[in-house]
Design a protein around this motif. Structure first.
Motif, mmCIF file in Angstrom:
data_model
loop_
_atom_site.group_PDB
_atom_site.id
_atom_site.type_symbol
_atom_site.label_atom_id
_atom_site.label_comp_id
_atom_site.label_asym_id
_atom_site.label_seq_id
_atom_site.Cartn_x
_atom_site.Cartn_y
_atom_site.Cartn_z
ATOM 1 N N ALA A 100 -9.380 -2.381 -7.511
ATOM 2 C CA ALA A 100 -8.889 -3.071 -8.704
ATOM 3 C C ALA A 100 -7.410 -3.430 -8.577
ATOM 4 O O ALA A 100 -6.927 -4.323 -9.264
ATOM 5 C CB ALA A 100 -9.075 -2.176 -9.926
ATOM 6 N N GLY A 101 -6.701 -2.691 -7.727
ATOM 7 C CA GLY A 101 -5.260 -2.917 -7.616
ATOM 8 C C GLY A 101 -4.512 -2.344 -8.801
ATOM 9 O O GLY A 101 -3.362 -2.707 -9.054
ATOM 10 N N THR A 102 -5.139 -1.454 -9.552
ATOM 11 C CA THR A 102 -4.460 -0.828 -10.678
ATOM 12 C C THR A 102 -5.160 0.481 -11.012
ATOM 13 O O THR A 102 -6.189 0.795 -10.428
ATOM 14 C CB THR A 102 -4.444 -1.795 -11.890
ATOM 15 O OG1 THR A 102 -3.661 -1.221 -12.930
ATOM 16 C CG2 THR A 102 -5.830 -2.051 -12.432
ATOM 17 N N SER A 103 -4.599 1.259 -11.949
ATOM 18 C CA SER A 103 -5.204 2.551 -12.264
ATOM 19 C C SER A 103 -6.432 2.357 -13.168
ATOM 20 O O SER A 103 -6.570 1.321 -13.834
ATOM 21 C CB SER A 103 -4.190 3.453 -12.949
ATOM 22 O OG SER A 103 -3.868 2.941 -14.214
ATOM 23 N N VAL A 104 -7.294 3.381 -13.219
ATOM 24 C CA VAL A 104 -8.504 3.272 -14.052
ATOM 25 C C VAL A 104 -8.136 3.048 -15.529
ATOM 26 O O VAL A 104 -8.649 2.110 -16.150
ATOM 27 C CB VAL A 104 -9.412 4.518 -13.863
ATOM 28 C CG1 VAL A 104 -10.534 4.524 -14.890
ATOM 29 C CG2 VAL A 104 -9.973 4.561 -12.450
ATOM 30 N N ALA A 163 -1.142 6.219 -3.447
ATOM 31 C CA ALA A 163 -2.114 5.138 -3.743
ATOM 32 C C ALA A 163 -1.413 3.955 -4.413
ATOM 33 O O ALA A 163 -1.706 2.794 -4.100
ATOM 34 C CB ALA A 163 -3.236 5.680 -4.623
ATOM 35 N N VAL A 164 -0.468 4.250 -5.314
ATOM 36 C CA VAL A 164 0.290 3.155 -5.959
ATOM 37 C C VAL A 164 1.047 2.370 -4.893
ATOM 38 O O VAL A 164 0.975 1.141 -4.812
ATOM 39 C CB VAL A 164 1.285 3.714 -7.011
ATOM 40 C CG1 VAL A 164 2.263 2.639 -7.450
ATOM 41 C CG2 VAL A 164 0.523 4.274 -8.217
ATOM 42 N N LYS A 165 1.765 3.113 -4.041
ATOM 43 C CA LYS A 165 2.590 2.416 -3.041
ATOM 44 C C LYS A 165 1.710 1.640 -2.057
ATOM 45 O O LYS A 165 2.016 0.503 -1.691
ATOM 46 C CB LYS A 165 3.500 3.414 -2.307
ATOM 47 C CG LYS A 165 4.413 2.721 -1.327
ATOM 48 C CD LYS A 165 5.801 3.257 -1.224
ATOM 49 C CE LYS A 165 6.661 2.275 -0.412
ATOM 50 N NZ LYS A 165 7.978 2.756 -0.087
ATOM 51 N N ALA A 166 0.599 2.268 -1.640
ATOM 52 C CA ALA A 166 -0.291 1.613 -0.679
ATOM 53 C C ALA A 166 -0.830 0.297 -1.246
ATOM 54 O O ALA A 166 -0.911 -0.711 -0.544
ATOM 55 C CB ALA A 166 -1.441 2.552 -0.324
ATOM 56 N N ARG A 167 -1.189 0.343 -2.517
ATOM 57 C CA ARG A 167 -1.722 -0.860 -3.179
ATOM 58 C C ARG A 167 -0.686 -1.978 -3.182
ATOM 59 O O ARG A 167 -0.986 -3.121 -2.859
ATOM 60 C CB ARG A 167 -2.013 -0.478 -4.637
ATOM 61 C CG ARG A 167 -3.312 -0.960 -5.142
ATOM 62 C CD ARG A 167 -3.808 -0.169 -6.306
ATOM 63 N NE ARG A 167 -2.875 0.125 -7.363
ATOM 64 C CZ ARG A 167 -2.939 1.218 -8.113
ATOM 65 N NH1 ARG A 167 -3.857 2.129 -7.867
ATOM 66 N NH2 ARG A 167 -2.100 1.416 -9.098
ATOM 67 N N VAL A 168 0.548 -1.616 -3.507
ATOM 68 C CA VAL A 168 1.593 -2.640 -3.643
ATOM 69 C C VAL A 168 1.973 -3.207 -2.276
ATOM 70 O O VAL A 168 2.014 -4.435 -2.096
ATOM 71 C CB VAL A 168 2.829 -2.037 -4.356
ATOM 72 C CG1 VAL A 168 3.986 -3.011 -4.344
ATOM 73 C CG2 VAL A 168 2.470 -1.663 -5.787
#
Ligand code: NAD
Ligand SMILES: O=C(O)C(=O)C[C@@H](O)[C@H](O)[C@H](O)COP(=O)(O)O
Length: 574
Positions: free
Chosen positions: A44-48, A416-421
């Motif tokens: 999703a590229g964002t949190s649940v 996970a936040v950093k990896a996504r960005v």
């Protein structure tokens, strides 16, 4: 892994213990553990919670279904499904023929666990009442799709894991000997060494960030076929670097050790030049590798050495500080400081892999652990509210305990936040700027203080400044701005800065990399997980934010109160 299937799939209500038991099972079986909630967040590229808020539950269930089907086809370890995943009829169908274990839990026990683990959108408002409804609605579905039910109420996770192993693989005697040994260890008391979590960073340079304990073999694996490895480390991490060097030598790699000066003193051109000389003396070639064993200062320098030697050789990051694990070692930004400011010279050079061994944190001074928590909190404010609730749940205690499961979850969520960005925007063309939240003022404090402040401490104050600026500009509500002080305060991080330094700070901020055409730009929030960029803030708003940070006064009422006209800002960055 295509064509394989999970050894076991865990289903159950929130708080049933799927993640804890899943990790233990995977540890005993020596396979990987995957939590579909994390996979969904990645997709999703964002949190649940944020996805629920912006797209609604129906859209979330479709996305979750796609992820579960993919994992059922690809993953051959232990798989834990999100609590509501089984509600999708397609998912119920896809589970047919799999070994599905329902972890059942009493309502009070689950609620106690859930209240410690952050935001759950479906329990908001009246957790007890909503939990009862969830249980009533979902239990029949869980029972229909599962092949075995195991209770987790008032039981140790390792006992639950042992029961699952015995039930699924028959009598203990039929289990392989090594599984039996691990099972015995679990049954006799201490928890099983939890299995590592792999968080992929996608994009141009794909690699994994591995989070876990006892991960020395991962370093040897990543160095791979290289004939030489230069291990750059801080003085404090010399014993660890020597241990990795010995393991590499045993694997046939020539390991060269080199100690860097401490902290920011390492981030200079002279230090980099010394490393280039060493690489030349040792005849390092393109197939050889640089290994960083240390905190963010070490990984920044080692990364720049790897980026520049022969125009780029492989880099393996072994971060040993919390800040290194959740931020500096991930994402490919490398560099050094100059007289004009922080990180002004460097390169984007993604690592071949990042090994976050949480055991390294046991020797880290608590002040450095807290400094790392500032970047964890940053990830919470810009993208994942659950991080904030995890810290708030027990007043920040478990977050400061290197052995706690809470700290591990915080590390995984921040990574996970950093990896996504960075997977989306390696070179900071747009989205990546959100990772700079709190850094414009923070870097200015570091420079003004002659780099004697810890980076994380400066970022903590920098986030308070950014929140006060957004509040003064009428973008951010007062309660969210105040939440910065309260969360950071729980972690004993600084939230104020001395007065009388505005001219120096302003001058330092004018050198920030986000400046465009002499116009200052700040990453600010409209709300938690709603970052945006404020371009050319009004001087009176900047000064009001500074006054608020010095404790002189609050910067304004925020948009929820009367009187503030929101200043224009750029499109949201999400
Ligand atoms: N490249 C990026 O994306 C990025 C992101 C965030 C921060 N950074 C940079 O990272 C640096 C800050 O990183 P940091 O907070 O890790 O500081 P650091 O590297 O200076 O480490 C802090 C201190 O802890 C010591 N240390 C490291 N590991 C230890 C261990 N396991 N046990 C005991 N002592 C240990 C170090 O020797 C040092 O004295 C700053 O220079 C910052 O600019 C870079
Ligand atoms: O990875 C990023 O991008 C970040 O901004 C992460 C920051 O936490 C980090 O301190 C980074 O080194 C700052 O980058 P800079 O480009 O402002 O020097």
């Amino acid at each position: 892994m295509s064509g394989t299937r999970p050894r076991v799939v865990l289903v159950g209500l929130p708080g049933a213990g799927k993640t804890t038991v899943g990790r233990l099972l995977a540890g005993a079986l020596d396979v990987d553990f995957v939590d579909t909630d994390l996979e969904v967040e990645r997709a999703a590229g964002t949190s649940v919670p944020e996805y629920f808020r912006t797209h609604g539950e129906a859209s979330f269930r479709e996305l979750e279904h796609d992820v579960v089907v993919r994992m059922l086809a690809q993953h051959d370890g232990v798989l834990a499904l999100g609590g509501g995943a089984v509600l999708h009829p397609g998912t119920q169908e896809a589970l047919r023929g799999h070994t599905v274990v329902l972890l059942d839990v009493a309502a009070e026990r689950a609620l106690a666990r859930v209240s410690l683990s952050g935001e759950r959108p479906l329990l908001a408002g009246d957790p007890a009442g909503r939990f009862e409804t969830l249980r009533r609605d979902r239990l029949p579905v869980y029972e229909r799709v599962s092949t075995l039910t195991v209770s987790t109420s008032d039981r140790r996770p390792q006992d639950v894991a042992a029961e699952v192993l015995r039930a699924v693989w028959g009598a203990a005697a039929s289990l392989p000997a090594d599984v039996l040994a691990r099972l015995d260890a679990a049954a006799s008391g201490p928890a099983l060494a939890a299995t590592p979590t792999r968080i992929p960073v996608t994009g141009t340079a794909g690699y994994d960030v591995v989070v876990g304990r006892g991960l020395d073999d991962e370093v040897v694996r990543l160095v791979g076929e290289a004939s030489r490895a230069l291990l750059l480390h801080a003085r404090a991490t010399a014993p660890l670097a020597r241990r990795h060097a010995a393991a590499l030598e045993a694997a046939g790699v020539t390991a060269v050790l080199h100690t860097l000066p401490d902290a920011e003193d390492a981030k200079t051109l002279e230090v980099v030049a010394r490393c280039w000389d060493l690489l030349g003396d040792e005849r390092f070639g393109r197939e050889d590798v640089v290994v960083a064993v240390g905190g963010g200062a070490t990984t920044d320098v080692a990364g720049f050495v790897a980026a520049s030697w022969l125009r780029g050789v492989r880099l393996v990051n072994v971060p040993t500080t919390l800040l290194g694990m959740v931020d500096a070692a991930v994402g490919g930004k490398t560099g050094i400081n100059t007289a004009h400011g922080k990180n002004l010279v460097g390169a984007f050079h993604p690592p071949a892999g990042v090994v976050c061994d949480l055991d390294a944190l046991t020797t880290l001074p608590v002040a450095d652990l807290r400094a790392g928590l500032a970047e964890v909190v940053k990830a919470g404010f810009i993208a994942d509210e659950r991080i904030l609730s995890l810290v708030e749940a027990d007043g920040g205690l478990a977050a400061q305990d290197p052995g706690s499961d809470v700290l591990r979850e915080l590390v995984e969520r921040a990574v996970a936040v950093k990896a996504r960005v960075v997977g989306e925007d390696l070179r900071e063309a747009g989205l990546r700027e959100i990772l700079n939240y709190g850094h414009t003022f923070g870097h200015a404090v570091e420079r003004t203080e002659g780099y004697r402040w810890r980076h994380g401490d400066a970022v903590a104050v920098g986030m308070v400044f950014a929140a006060e600026l957004a509040r003064a500009a009428g973008i951010l509500a007062a309660d969210v701005a105040d939440r910065h002080r309260s969360v950071l305060g729980l972690l004993e991080l600084p939230t104020t800065y001395r007065g009388g330094r505005w001219a120096d700070l302003h001058d330092a901020m004018a050198h920030d990399k986000k400046v465009r055409g002499n116009v200052l730009r700040f990453v600010v929030l409209e709300d938690v997980a709603r970052p945006t960029v404020l371009r050319g803030p009004a001087p009176e708003h900047l000064e009001a934010a500074y006054a608020a940070v010095t404790g002189a006064r609050r910067s304004g009422p925020g948009p929820s109160a009367q009187g503030a006209e929101p200043q224009e800002h750029e499109q949201p960055l999400r």
